[in-house]
Design a protein around this motif. Structure first.
Motif, PDB file in Angstrom:
ATOM      1  N   SER A  44     -23.458  14.731  14.146  1.00 30.83           N
ATOM      2  CA  SER A  44     -24.683  14.282  14.804  1.00 30.83           C
ATOM      3  C   SER A  44     -25.364  15.471  15.462  1.00 30.83           C
ATOM      4  O   SER A  44     -24.736  16.214  16.229  1.00 30.83           O
ATOM      5  CB  SER A  44     -24.348  13.224  15.865  1.00 30.83           C
ATOM      6  OG  SER A  44     -25.352  13.144  16.856  1.00 30.83           O
ATOM      7  N   TYR A  62     -29.777  10.185  22.753  1.00 27.91           N
ATOM      8  CA  TYR A  62     -28.813   9.380  21.985  1.00 27.91           C
ATOM      9  C   TYR A  62     -28.597   8.077  22.746  1.00 27.91           C
ATOM     10  O   TYR A  62     -28.067   8.080  23.853  1.00 27.91           O
ATOM     11  CB  TYR A  62     -27.512  10.168  21.838  1.00 27.91           C
ATOM     12  CG  TYR A  62     -26.402   9.485  21.068  1.00 27.91           C
ATOM     13  CD1 TYR A  62     -26.408   9.449  19.677  1.00 27.91           C
ATOM     14  CD2 TYR A  62     -25.318   8.910  21.742  1.00 27.91           C
ATOM     15  CE1 TYR A  62     -25.369   8.846  18.980  1.00 27.91           C
ATOM     16  CE2 TYR A  62     -24.279   8.306  21.050  1.00 27.91           C
ATOM     17  CZ  TYR A  62     -24.313   8.279  19.663  1.00 27.91           C
ATOM     18  OH  TYR A  62     -23.287   7.690  18.962  1.00 27.91           O
ATOM     19  N   GLU A  63     -28.995   6.969  22.143  1.00 24.25           N
ATOM     20  CA  GLU A  63     -29.058   5.704  22.882  1.00 24.25           C
ATOM     21  C   GLU A  63     -27.716   4.977  22.943  1.00 24.25           C
ATOM     22  O   GLU A  63     -27.610   3.779  22.646  1.00 24.25           O
ATOM     23  CB  GLU A  63     -30.116   4.801  22.253  1.00 24.25           C
ATOM     24  CG  GLU A  63     -31.536   5.340  22.335  1.00 24.25           C
ATOM     25  CD  GLU A  63     -32.049   5.420  23.778  1.00 24.25           C
ATOM     26  OE1 GLU A  63     -31.580   4.627  24.611  1.00 24.25           O
ATOM     27  OE2 GLU A  63     -32.916   6.260  24.050  1.00 24.25           O
ATOM     28  N   SER A  64     -26.687   5.693  23.335  1.00 22.58           N
ATOM     29  CA  SER A  64     -25.375   5.085  23.500  1.00 22.58           C
ATOM     30  C   SER A  64     -24.512   6.041  24.309  1.00 22.58           C
ATOM     31  O   SER A  64     -24.869   7.211  24.492  1.00 22.58           O
ATOM     32  CB  SER A  64     -24.725   4.800  22.141  1.00 22.58           C
ATOM     33  OG  SER A  64     -23.505   4.100  22.305  1.00 22.58           O
ATOM     34  N   ALA A 108     -20.348   8.996  15.038  1.00 18.55           N
ATOM     35  CA  ALA A 108     -21.066  10.260  15.244  1.00 18.55           C
ATOM     36  C   ALA A 108     -20.168  11.213  16.019  1.00 18.55           C
ATOM     37  O   ALA A 108     -19.367  10.790  16.857  1.00 18.55           O
ATOM     38  CB  ALA A 108     -22.363  10.014  16.013  1.00 18.55           C
ATOM     39  N   LYS A 120     -27.559  10.418  26.212  1.00 19.57           N
ATOM     40  CA  LYS A 120     -28.904   9.849  26.370  1.00 19.57           C
ATOM     41  C   LYS A 120     -29.763  10.741  27.238  1.00 19.57           C
ATOM     42  O   LYS A 120     -30.949  10.967  26.950  1.00 19.57           O
ATOM     43  CB  LYS A 120     -28.810   8.445  26.974  1.00 19.57           C
ATOM     44  CG  LYS A 120     -30.169   7.763  27.111  1.00 19.57           C
ATOM     45  CD  LYS A 120     -30.020   6.336  27.613  1.00 19.57           C
ATOM     46  CE  LYS A 120     -31.389   5.657  27.692  1.00 19.57           C
ATOM     47  NZ  LYS A 120     -31.274   4.249  28.165  1.00 19.57           N
ATOM     48  N   LYS A 140     -27.673  15.238  17.711  1.00 21.86           N
ATOM     49  CA  LYS A 140     -27.838  14.918  19.131  1.00 21.86           C
ATOM     50  C   LYS A 140     -26.561  15.183  19.910  1.00 21.86           C
ATOM     51  O   LYS A 140     -26.587  15.806  20.987  1.00 21.86           O
ATOM     52  CB  LYS A 140     -28.292  13.466  19.291  1.00 21.86           C
ATOM     53  CG  LYS A 140     -29.698  13.216  18.773  1.00 21.86           C
ATOM     54  CD  LYS A 140     -30.112  11.763  18.913  1.00 21.86           C
ATOM     55  CE  LYS A 140     -31.525  11.549  18.379  1.00 21.86           C
ATOM     56  NZ  LYS A 140     -31.951  10.137  18.480  1.00 21.86           N
ATOM     57  N   LYS A 194     -24.541   5.391  15.241  1.00 18.03           N
ATOM     58  CA  LYS A 194     -24.868   6.308  14.155  1.00 18.03           C
ATOM     59  C   LYS A 194     -26.086   7.140  14.528  1.00 18.03           C
ATOM     60  O   LYS A 194     -26.982   6.678  15.222  1.00 18.03           O
ATOM     61  CB  LYS A 194     -25.144   5.531  12.862  1.00 18.03           C
ATOM     62  CG  LYS A 194     -23.925   4.852  12.266  1.00 18.03           C
ATOM     63  CD  LYS A 194     -24.267   4.134  10.965  1.00 18.03           C
ATOM     64  CE  LYS A 194     -23.032   3.479  10.370  1.00 18.03           C
ATOM     65  NZ  LYS A 194     -23.346   2.766   9.100  1.00 18.03           N
ATOM     66  N   ASP A 195     -26.118   8.372  14.049  1.00 18.45           N
ATOM     67  CA  ASP A 195     -27.237   9.270  14.316  1.00 18.45           C
ATOM     68  C   ASP A 195     -27.730   9.839  12.996  1.00 18.45           C
ATOM     69  O   ASP A 195     -26.974  10.497  12.271  1.00 18.45           O
ATOM     70  CB  ASP A 195     -26.803  10.398  15.250  1.00 18.45           C
ATOM     71  CG  ASP A 195     -27.917  11.375  15.564  1.00 18.45           C
ATOM     72  OD1 ASP A 195     -29.098  11.049  15.294  1.00 18.45           O
ATOM     73  OD2 ASP A 195     -27.636  12.475  16.066  1.00 18.45           O
ATOM     74  N   GLU A 196     -28.963   9.550  12.665  1.00 21.36           N
ATOM     75  CA  GLU A 196     -29.527  10.017  11.392  1.00 21.36           C
ATOM     76  C   GLU A 196     -29.879  11.499  11.406  1.00 21.36           C
ATOM     77  O   GLU A 196     -30.130  12.092  10.363  1.00 21.36           O
ATOM     78  CB  GLU A 196     -30.775   9.185  11.039  1.00 21.36           C
ATOM     79  CG  GLU A 196     -30.522   7.691  10.908  1.00 21.36           C
ATOM     80  CD  GLU A 196     -29.477   7.353   9.847  1.00 21.36           C
ATOM     81  OE1 GLU A 196     -29.441   8.079   8.829  1.00 21.36           O
ATOM     82  OE2 GLU A 196     -28.731   6.389  10.043  1.00 21.36           O
ATOM     83  N   THR A 197     -29.927  12.107  12.595  1.00 24.27           N
ATOM     84  CA  THR A 197     -30.231  13.530  12.683  1.00 24.27           C
ATOM     85  C   THR A 197     -28.950  14.327  12.443  1.00 24.27           C
ATOM     86  O   THR A 197     -27.938  14.097  13.106  1.00 24.27           O
ATOM     87  CB  THR A 197     -30.833  13.904  14.047  1.00 24.27           C
ATOM     88  OG1 THR A 197     -29.890  13.597  15.078  1.00 24.27           O
ATOM     89  CG2 THR A 197     -32.125  13.118  14.283  1.00 24.27           C
ATOM     90  N   PRO A 243     -35.950  14.376  20.868  1.00 23.06           N
ATOM     91  CA  PRO A 243     -34.916  14.563  19.856  1.00 23.06           C
ATOM     92  C   PRO A 243     -34.841  16.022  19.457  1.00 23.06           C
ATOM     93  O   PRO A 243     -35.852  16.725  19.466  1.00 23.06           O
ATOM     94  CB  PRO A 243     -35.404  13.693  18.685  1.00 23.06           C
ATOM     95  CG  PRO A 243     -36.864  13.522  18.913  1.00 23.06           C
ATOM     96  CD  PRO A 243     -37.053  13.559  20.401  1.00 23.06           C
TER      97      PRO A 243
END
Length: 205
Positions: free
Chosen positions: A70, A131-133, A178, A126, A72, A196-199, A38
């Protein structure tokens, strides 16, 4: 003899167990090193922040929600803008701006207008940032240097790009959660994602 065999068996089992645990630990360490890390620190340049703001203002005019930045997807956008500037030859008649060179730690591809290489785009978030999408990109080139105002103006009058920005056409039922922005020299790129990306990227000093 029997006692020796029993101890020998016990010894072999212990040795095998230690070997197995060692190999398992090594495999975990290797997989952790191979997986995209990350982003530790991703920051937006002022012109990149301006482009995000302009897109959000445009979405607001269409009664659409703002899309959070985001880190990412911004990392992917900035990486691609730089790769395009340093390694891509525009208007070569075949590969468009969604292409990726062989000069980085990613799968390269020549993205053609028939979208046969769409997976090459979708997988980059990814592949590069963990980023898992899937991710979806709009991009543009300016020989005079990319900027926020010119970028969004061009995308607004391009049906395909405009539909991505305002969730129209084939994107009407999609909700962007994102967004990432990258501008580097002649290229401006924006990435959208449903996950969604919290970073959150910082604003560069």
């Amino acid at each position: 003899m029997k006692l020796f065999w029993q101890y020998g068996t016990l010894f072999d089992k212990n040795r095998l167990m230690k070997t197995f645990l060692t190999l398992t630990l090594l495999a975990l360490l290797l997989s952790a090193q191979m997986a995209p890390a990350p982003p530790n620190r991703v920051c937006l340049q002022p012109e990149e922040k301006k482009l995000h703001d302009l897109i959000m203002e445009y979405r607001k005019e269409k009664n659409l929600e703002s899309v959070p930045l985001s880190a990412k997807l911004t990392l992917v956008a900035q990486t691609h803008a730089k790769d395009l500037s340093e390694n891509f030859k525009p208007f070569n008649g075949k590969c468009n701006l969604h292409s990726w060179s062989k000069s980085g730690e990613w799968e390269s591809c020549c993205y053609t207008d028939d979208h046969k290489k769409a997976e090459c785009m979708w997988s980059k978030p990814k592949e590069i940032a963990g980023y898992e999408s899937s991710g979806y990109e709009i991009s543009y080139y300016s020989g005079a240097g990319a900027n926020a105002v010119e970028g969004i103006a061009g995308w607004k009058v391009s049906t395909g790009h405009n539909q991505v920005m305002i969730n129209d056409g084939i994107w009407k039922q999609v909700k962007w959660n994102a967004i990432g922005v990258g501008i580097y020299k002649e290229y401006g790129v924006v990435w959208f994602g449903e996950l969604k990306d919290e970073t959150i990227p910082e604003i560069c000093n």
